[in-house]
Motif scaffolding. Structure first.
Motif, PDB file in Angstrom:
ATOM      1  N   VAL A 272       0.935  -1.110  -0.109  1.00 53.15           N
ATOM      2  CA  VAL A 272      -0.013  -0.074  -0.001  1.00 53.15           C
ATOM      3  C   VAL A 272       0.923   1.159  -0.054  1.00 53.15           C
ATOM      4  N   PRO A 273       0.787   2.155  -0.912  1.00 54.01           N
ATOM      5  CA  PRO A 273       1.615   3.353  -1.170  1.00 54.01           C
ATOM      6  C   PRO A 273       1.152   4.306   0.151  1.00 54.01           C
ATOM      7  N   PRO A 274       2.097   4.877   0.716  1.00 52.73           N
ATOM      8  CA  PRO A 274       3.358   5.337   0.237  1.00 52.73           C
ATOM      9  C   PRO A 274       4.445   4.451   0.914  1.00 52.73           C
ATOM     10  N   PHE A 275       3.961   3.278   1.597  1.00 52.74           N
ATOM     11  CA  PHE A 275       5.055   2.461   2.505  1.00 52.74           C
ATOM     12  C   PHE A 275       5.991   1.894   1.492  1.00 52.74           C
ATOM     13  N   ASP A 276       7.210   1.639   2.097  1.00 54.24           N
ATOM     14  CA  ASP A 276       8.204   0.778   1.517  1.00 54.24           C
ATOM     15  C   ASP A 276       8.080  -0.627   1.996  1.00 54.24           C
ATOM     16  N   TYR A 277       8.318  -1.699   0.988  1.00 56.24           N
ATOM     17  CA  TYR A 277       8.269  -3.011   1.519  1.00 56.24           C
ATOM     18  C   TYR A 277       9.463  -3.866   1.070  1.00 56.24           C
ATOM     19  N   PRO A 278       9.832  -4.947   1.814  1.00 52.51           N
ATOM     20  CA  PRO A 278       9.194  -5.272   3.253  1.00 52.51           C
ATOM     21  C   PRO A 278       9.177  -4.013   4.249  1.00 52.51           C
ATOM     22  N   ASN A 279       8.148  -4.198   4.976  1.00 54.68           N
ATOM     23  CA  ASN A 279       7.962  -3.057   6.153  1.00 54.68           C
ATOM     24  C   ASN A 279       7.782  -3.700   7.501  1.00 54.68           C
ATOM     25  N   PRO A 280       9.091  -3.503   8.015  1.00 52.79           N
ATOM     26  CA  PRO A 280       9.241  -3.745   9.467  1.00 52.79           C
ATOM     27  C   PRO A 280       8.524  -3.184  10.436  1.00 52.79           C
ATOM     28  N   ILE A 281       7.639  -3.716  11.529  1.00 54.25           N
ATOM     29  CA  ILE A 281       7.096  -2.968  12.502  1.00 54.25           C
ATOM     30  C   ILE A 281       7.460  -3.834  13.660  1.00 54.25           C
ATOM     31  N   GLY A 282       7.940  -2.913  14.441  1.00 57.39           N
ATOM     32  CA  GLY A 282       8.226  -3.598  15.857  1.00 57.39           C
ATOM     33  C   GLY A 282       7.497  -3.042  17.041  1.00 57.39           C
ATOM     34  N   LEU A 283       7.464  -4.079  18.019  1.00 58.59           N
ATOM     35  CA  LEU A 283       6.892  -3.819  19.638  1.00 58.59           C
ATOM     36  C   LEU A 283       7.983  -3.427  20.247  1.00 58.59           C
ATOM     37  N   ILE A 284       8.203  -2.181  20.764  1.00 63.98           N
ATOM     38  CA  ILE A 284       9.313  -1.912  21.468  1.00 63.98           C
ATOM     39  C   ILE A 284       9.041  -1.794  22.925  1.00 63.98           C
ATOM     40  N   GLU A 285       9.792  -2.443  23.784  1.00 66.14           N
ATOM     41  CA  GLU A 285       9.847  -2.368  25.280  1.00 66.14           C
ATOM     42  C   GLU A 285      10.766  -1.342  25.732  1.00 66.14           C
ATOM     43  N   LEU A 286      10.444  -0.194  25.878  1.00 64.50           N
ATOM     44  CA  LEU A 286      11.298   1.114  26.457  1.00 64.50           C
ATOM     45  C   LEU A 286      12.006   0.661  27.747  1.00 64.50           C
ATOM     46  N   ASP A 287      12.942   1.331  27.836  1.00 67.72           N
ATOM     47  CA  ASP A 287      13.740   1.088  29.167  1.00 67.72           C
ATOM     48  C   ASP A 287      12.893   1.518  30.522  1.00 67.72           C
ATOM     49  N   GLU A 288      11.834   2.412  30.205  1.00 61.48           N
ATOM     50  CA  GLU A 288      10.867   2.621  31.016  1.00 61.48           C
ATOM     51  C   GLU A 288       9.830   1.825  31.699  1.00 61.48           C
ATOM     52  N   GLY A 289       9.862   0.837  30.677  1.00 61.00           N
ATOM     53  CA  GLY A 289       8.964  -0.360  31.206  1.00 61.00           C
ATOM     54  C   GLY A 289       7.697  -0.269  30.118  1.00 61.00           C
ATOM     55  N   VAL A 290       7.314   0.559  29.272  1.00 55.95           N
ATOM     56  CA  VAL A 290       6.134   0.391  28.641  1.00 55.95           C
ATOM     57  C   VAL A 290       6.458  -0.050  27.191  1.00 55.95           C
ATOM     58  N   ARG A 291       5.570  -0.498  26.493  1.00 56.34           N
ATOM     59  CA  ARG A 291       5.612  -0.894  25.067  1.00 56.34           C
ATOM     60  C   ARG A 291       5.149   0.103  24.072  1.00 56.34           C
ATOM     61  N   MET A 292       5.828   0.035  22.928  1.00 61.96           N
ATOM     62  CA  MET A 292       5.097   0.848  22.125  1.00 61.96           C
ATOM     63  C   MET A 292       5.494   0.231  20.605  1.00 61.96           C
ATOM     64  N   ILE A 293       4.372   0.505  19.843  1.00 58.58           N
ATOM     65  CA  ILE A 293       4.536  -0.103  18.488  1.00 58.58           C
ATOM     66  C   ILE A 293       5.257   1.154  17.629  1.00 58.58           C
ATOM     67  N   ALA A 294       6.072   0.605  16.694  1.00 56.28           N
ATOM     68  CA  ALA A 294       6.623   1.707  15.810  1.00 56.28           C
ATOM     69  C   ALA A 294       7.489   1.039  14.581  1.00 56.28           C
ATOM     70  N   GLY A 295       7.388   1.597  13.662  1.00 52.83           N
ATOM     71  CA  GLY A 295       8.252   1.339  12.265  1.00 52.83           C
ATOM     72  C   GLY A 295       9.692   1.132  12.881  1.00 52.83           C
ATOM     73  N   LEU A 296      10.356   0.251  12.244  1.00 54.29           N
ATOM     74  CA  LEU A 296      11.859  -0.134  12.284  1.00 54.29           C
ATOM     75  C   LEU A 296      12.632   0.571  10.817  1.00 54.29           C
ATOM     76  N   SER A 297      13.765   1.040  11.536  1.00 54.03           N
ATOM     77  CA  SER A 297      14.513   1.613  10.209  1.00 54.03           C
ATOM     78  C   SER A 297      16.132   1.259  10.498  1.00 54.03           C
ATOM     79  N   GLY A 298      16.966   1.511   9.435  1.00 56.80           N
ATOM     80  CA  GLY A 298      18.431   1.019   9.548  1.00 56.80           C
ATOM     81  C   GLY A 298      18.931  -0.445   9.707  1.00 56.80           C
TER      82      GLY A 298
END
Length: 331
Positions: A272-298
């Motif tokens: 689906v434009p305008p996203f690049d594919y393959p499109n990695p999406i991560g569930l991140i557990e921050l050092d503060e203890g909460v989790r966040m869904i966000a795109g991954l890069s690099g």
């Protein structure tokens, strides 16, 4: 009703049945037990041999809702067992995408079970393009409803037996807000069409009084996490009330932006434009203890590892939309 010349190629696929996709393994008690644990199913008919022996079946059976998982490819995309077809049952969706109906939303997913599956059965399914609707205009946009049916069979020496069926329907559409620009692009040359495709913008986040602090933080390169003044609890995504103590007295704390990759998925299809594919999406557990869904890069999707250290970076899209994405931690 619109009728385009290219639709003849789409309609030619209606009724086509694609080849078999086999299950990697026979129906077995180990996979049933794992599935029941994950889904929270405690019916002894599926996991207790003694109980099942005294049932109407006389032996263990598999949960009906496991019908589709038996024939999934596993962790790696399109990794089907030997004997499976190499045909693409989604080619009708590709034909619609070529005409600008690039967006997709699932409409129906209906499983039908003809009987319980017994241990040792080997399954496969085929895919039938059941229907492509007339062009429809909805609140989402203008497009076509595509209906596929996947009948599931158990391999038998006396003749394969149908054991269930999955009906899956999607809506392939041009977003309503971009239909006029697409029609203009169709009248232009190839270069103009390519340029028009690049103007599709990323979806904007829904911003409310409860979430505005987070997006304002992104605009200022700060990863802000909602904080409760009463119990000092942190939570994400933001909410109007503290999930720990139900207090309404909330503010925020600025996160270090560092954590580890708790889980991830890699989106391959539909593109689906305008996203690049393959499109990695991560569930991140921050050092503060909460989790966040966000795109991954690099980092290449195949190099992702659960537990690896990541840190936030703020990227600007469409000139003014600032989003947090996560990359491998420096050093």
């Amino acid at each position: 009703m619109a009728e385009y010349e290219w639709l003849s190629e789409v309609h030619a696929l209606v009724g086509r049945e694609y080849g078999r996709v086999y299950a990697w393994d026979e129906v077995n008690p180990m996979m049933v037990r794992h599935w029941c644990e994950v889904m929270g199913i405690e019916n002894p008919l599926y996991t207790d041999p003694e109980y099942a022996k005294n049932s109407e079946f006389g032996e263990l059976v598999a949960p009906p809702a496991m019908l589709q998982p038996w024939c999934l490819e596993g962790l790696h995309m399109n990794n089907y067992p030997p004997g499976s077809t190499d045909e693409n049952p989604y080619e009708v969706l590709g034909l619609l995408e070529k005409q600008g109906y690039a967006s997709v939303v699932a409409v129906n997913s209906e499983l039908q079970f003809d009987r319980y599956l017994r241990m040792g059965e080997k399954l496969y399914y085929t895919t039938i393009i059941k229907e492509v609707s007339e062009e429809k205009t909805t609140a989402l946009g203008t497009g076509f409803f595509v209906t596929q049916v996947m009948p599931f069979y158990s391999v038998k020496e006396s003749g394969d037996e149908k054991v269930g069926e999955l009906l899956f329907r999607v809506f392939k559409f041009r977003p309503a807000r971009s239909k006029e620009s697409f029609d203009n692009a169709q009248a232009a040359d190839t270069q103009s069409e390519a340029k028009a495709a690049t103007t599709i913008k990323r979806p904007r986040p829904g911003i409310s009084d409860d979430t505005r602090f987070f997006w304002d933080g992104c605009a200022n390169s700060e990863l802000r996490i909602q904080h409760c003044k009463r119990c000092s609890g942190l939570q994400h995504p933001p909410a109007p009330v503290c999930s720990h103590c139900q207090s309404f007295d909330l503010d925020y704390r600025v996160s270090s932006g560092k954590g580890h990759l708790y889980s991830h998925v890699v989106m391959h299809y539909p593109e689906v434009p305008p996203f690049d594919y393959p499109n990695p999406i991560g569930l991140i557990e921050l050092d503060e203890g909460v989790r966040m869904i966000a795109g991954l890069s690099g980092i290449a999707p195949e190099a992702l590892e659960i537990g690896q250290r990541v840190e936030v970076e703020f990227k600007t899209f469409d000139d003014d939309l600032v989003l947090p994405v996560f990359r491998p931690e420096s050093g």
